[in-house]
Design a protein around this motif. Structure first.
Motif, short mmCIF file in Angstrom:
data_model
loop_
_atom_site.label_atom_id
_atom_site.label_comp_id
_atom_site.label_asym_id
_atom_site.label_seq_id
_atom_site.Cartn_x
_atom_site.Cartn_y
_atom_site.Cartn_z
N ILE A 156 0.84 -1.20 0.00
CA ILE A 156 0.00 0.00 0.00
C ILE A 156 0.87 1.25 0.00
N PHE A 157 1.86 1.28 0.88
CA PHE A 157 2.73 2.45 0.96
C PHE A 157 3.50 2.67 -0.34
N GLU A 158 4.00 1.62 -0.95
CA GLU A 158 4.72 1.77 -2.21
C GLU A 158 3.81 2.29 -3.32
N ALA A 159 2.55 1.92 -3.26
CA ALA A 159 1.61 2.38 -4.28
C ALA A 159 1.27 3.86 -4.14
N VAL A 160 1.09 4.32 -2.89
CA VAL A 160 0.64 5.70 -2.69
C VAL A 160 1.77 6.70 -2.64
N ALA A 161 3.00 6.26 -2.43
CA ALA A 161 4.13 7.19 -2.30
C ALA A 161 4.45 7.87 -3.62
N ALA A 162 5.11 9.02 -3.52
CA ALA A 162 5.62 9.70 -4.71
C ALA A 162 6.61 8.79 -5.43
N LYS A 163 6.81 9.01 -6.72
CA LYS A 163 7.74 8.21 -7.51
C LYS A 163 8.78 9.13 -8.15
N VAL A 164 10.03 8.71 -8.11
CA VAL A 164 11.12 9.41 -8.80
C VAL A 164 11.85 8.36 -9.64
N ASN A 165 11.85 8.57 -10.93
CA ASN A 165 12.45 7.59 -11.85
C ASN A 165 11.86 6.19 -11.64
N GLY A 166 10.58 6.16 -11.34
CA GLY A 166 9.88 4.90 -11.14
C GLY A 166 10.07 4.27 -9.77
N GLU A 167 10.91 4.89 -8.92
CA GLU A 167 11.17 4.35 -7.59
C GLU A 167 10.25 5.02 -6.57
N PRO A 168 9.53 4.24 -5.74
CA PRO A 168 8.66 4.84 -4.73
C PRO A 168 9.46 5.53 -3.63
N CYS A 169 8.98 6.68 -3.18
CA CYS A 169 9.66 7.43 -2.13
C CYS A 169 9.21 6.94 -0.76
N VAL A 170 9.43 5.65 -0.53
CA VAL A 170 9.18 5.02 0.75
C VAL A 170 10.13 3.85 0.89
N ASP A 171 10.60 3.62 2.09
CA ASP A 171 11.43 2.45 2.38
C ASP A 171 11.48 2.28 3.89
N TYR A 172 11.81 1.09 4.30
CA TYR A 172 11.96 0.80 5.72
C TYR A 172 13.17 1.55 6.26
N MET A 173 12.95 2.33 7.33
CA MET A 173 14.00 3.17 7.87
C MET A 173 14.90 2.42 8.86
N GLY A 174 14.28 1.64 9.75
CA GLY A 174 15.07 0.96 10.77
C GLY A 174 14.22 0.58 11.96
N ALA A 175 14.87 0.09 12.99
CA ALA A 175 14.18 -0.44 14.16
C ALA A 175 13.55 0.66 15.01
N LYS A 176 12.65 0.23 15.85
CA LYS A 176 12.03 1.09 16.88
C LYS A 176 11.47 2.38 16.26
N SER A 177 11.91 3.52 16.76
CA SER A 177 11.34 4.81 16.36
C SER A 177 12.08 5.45 15.20
N ALA A 178 12.80 4.67 14.40
CA ALA A 178 13.62 5.23 13.31
C ALA A 178 12.79 6.10 12.37
N GLY A 179 11.56 5.66 12.04
CA GLY A 179 10.74 6.41 11.10
C GLY A 179 10.40 7.80 11.60
N ASN A 180 9.91 7.88 12.84
CA ASN A 180 9.58 9.19 13.41
C ASN A 180 10.82 10.04 13.61
N TYR A 181 11.95 9.41 13.93
CA TYR A 181 13.18 10.18 14.13
C TYR A 181 13.64 10.80 12.81
N VAL A 182 13.63 10.01 11.74
CA VAL A 182 14.05 10.52 10.43
C VAL A 182 13.13 11.67 10.00
N LYS A 183 11.83 11.53 10.25
CA LYS A 183 10.91 12.62 9.91
C LYS A 183 11.19 13.86 10.74
#
Length: 464
Positions: A156-183
């Motif tokens: 679902i996330f890969e489908a809705v994310a923005a695309k650059v050169n056909g690559e979705p602008c989403v990927d697994y960031m890392g363990a625990k709170s990595a996603g919120n930290y990166v944001k």
């Protein structure tokens, strides 16, 4: 129909409604929940003909989702997130997934993940950037937590994310709170870039006397070259927006008090905790605070007259170089903080991946991010962009313009705190011997804090 919807979303404000419609546009059935019936009606109206629906009832919401349920929260950070989780949890089953898509502080994400894991419910903190338009047509998405849990929602996330050169602008960031930290750090960089743009605007307007039409052209030209980015693009558009009430240029009518929601402050505070200097981002947070003292600033303006403008004005090329230089330094500071946080919190962040997903959809997207992706791909343990040879060439070629513009602005009394901080950070980082030996001597003199020596190893103290 019960148990048939692929994706659930709580919070049908503008961001939530746009995100769930994006999900539906990309072939997934989606069901929303909000306590406000008007927001549910708005979703139904805009989603007519799509596989999307909503309700105000939590039990009905849960019943309509296929198992394992995938529920995303787009509600304000803090207590509202905890309240929604507490409300839904009794109705959920083991193996279900909750996704926090708001700007939650990373330590809150760690706490929630531990609490839900004990109850058998998956949890991933997920940064989402791109504003309302991004949510509708393709944001940058930064999920972190259990990797197996991310796999549940990855299609679902890969489908809705923005695309650059056909690559979705989403990927697994890392363990625990990595996603919120990166944001969080994304938002800190955003603060820095916006502050720099505002300073360059002031130099062009106050220092060079450029009107809004000229500013529109300058920023449009810059957006067609190496400064190409979302923030430069929208800045060019702002200068030609008219005010519906007066017919004048809207930018000139907007009060010069910049507000903040806290993510920039969090970035700055945590960088202090990590011992990682990010002075451009720090001062961007401070400048928003200074802007709030409007009445005091007006009084002070009458007490301290500004100096006359210097005769030697910087060129447009110098000013573009100054902004390009400071942009790189600001990104470098944020990336260095991610390196430090990854080590401290065991996130195992991949900065090449982060650069890749920031190329599209998010607020800080820019052409420069492709060069950053290449730099971190070439050397995955790169501690700072300032140590990359390609970026060194860019900085060496543009630092002269930055010095000219900073000197001009300081002489003219035009505040350029962000540009000055970027230059000072650069000069300090590229200086092999700093005068901090004197500070350590002072510390030992008044507090017996000891010192190290250049000529031999060990810890020393002197009776001064």
């Amino acid at each position: 129909m019960e148990g048939t919807y692929d994706f659930g979303l709580v919070g049908l404000g503008v961001m939530g409604r746009n995100f769930i419609l994006n999900v539906a546009d990309n072939g997934f059935s989606a069901y929303g929940l909000d306590t406000d019936p008007e927001k549910v009606d708005a979703l139904r109206l805009e989603g007519e003909g799509k596989k999307v629906d909503g309700t105000t009832g939590k039990a009905q919401f849960i019943q309509h989702l296929s198992k394992p349920r995938k529920i995303m929260l787009l509600v304000p950070a803090g207590a509202p997130v905890d309240a929604v989780i507490a409300d839904l949890l009794p109705l959920m089953d083991k193996g279900d997934l909750i996704i926090d898509g708001g700007n939650s502080f990373f330590t809150d994400t760690n706490r929630r993940a531990e609490e839900l894991q004990a109850k058998g419910v998956h949890f991933i903190g997920t940064g989402v950037s791109g504003g309302a338009k991004g949510a509708r047509f393709g944001p940058s998405i930064m999920p972190g937590g259990e990797k197996a849990a991310y796999e549940l929602v990855k299609p679902i996330f890969e489908a809705v994310a923005a695309k650059v050169n056909g690559e979705p602008c989403v990927d697994y960031m890392g363990a625990k709170s990595a996603g919120n930290y990166v944001k969080m750090v994304h938002n800190g960089i955003e603060y820095g870039l916006m502050q720099l743009i505002s300073e360059i605007y002031d130099v062009l307007k106050t220092g060079l006397g450029k009107n809004n039409e000229e500013l529109h052209k300058i920023f449009t030209d810059w957006n067609n070259d190496r400064l190409k980015s979302f923030l430069i693009e929208i800045t060019s558009e702002i200068f030609v927006q008219k005010d519906e009430e007066t017919g004048g240029d809207l930018v000139d009518i907007i009060l010069d008090k910049a507000k903040q929601k806290g993510t920039g402050k969090w970035t700055s505070q945590n960088a202090m905790d990590l011992g990682t200097p990010i002075p451009t981002i720090d001062v961007a947070v401070s400048m928003r605070a200074i802007s709030s003292f409007k009445s005091d600033r007006l009084k002070a303006q009458n007490l301290y007259p500004k100096p006359a403008l210097p005769a030697n004005l910087p060129s447009i090329q110098d000013i573009e170089a100054a902004l390009f230089f400071a942009f790189i330094v600001t990104y470098a500071q944020g990336m260095t903080q991610l390196v430090a946080a990854s080590k401290e919190y065991h996130y195992e962040l991949d900065l090449a991946v982060i650069s890749k997903i920031w190329r599209g959809g998010c607020i800080i997207r820019a052409e420069l991010l492709e060069d950053m992706r290449k730099a971190f791909t070439k050397k995955n343990d790169l501690k700072s962009l300032l140590l990359d040879e390609d970026f060194a060439r860019k900085l060496n070629a543009s630092v002269g313009g930055a010095r000219k513009v900073a000197a001009f602005a300081i002489s003219a009394g035009i505040p350029v705190a962000g540009l000055s901080a970027s230059l000072s950070y650069f000069d300090a980082f590229t200086t092999g011997r700093l005068p901090l030996n004197l500070i350590q001597a002072q510390r030992d003199h008044f507090g017996s804090h000891t010192y190290e020596r250049l000529d031999k190893e060990g810890i020393f103290h002197t009776e001064w």
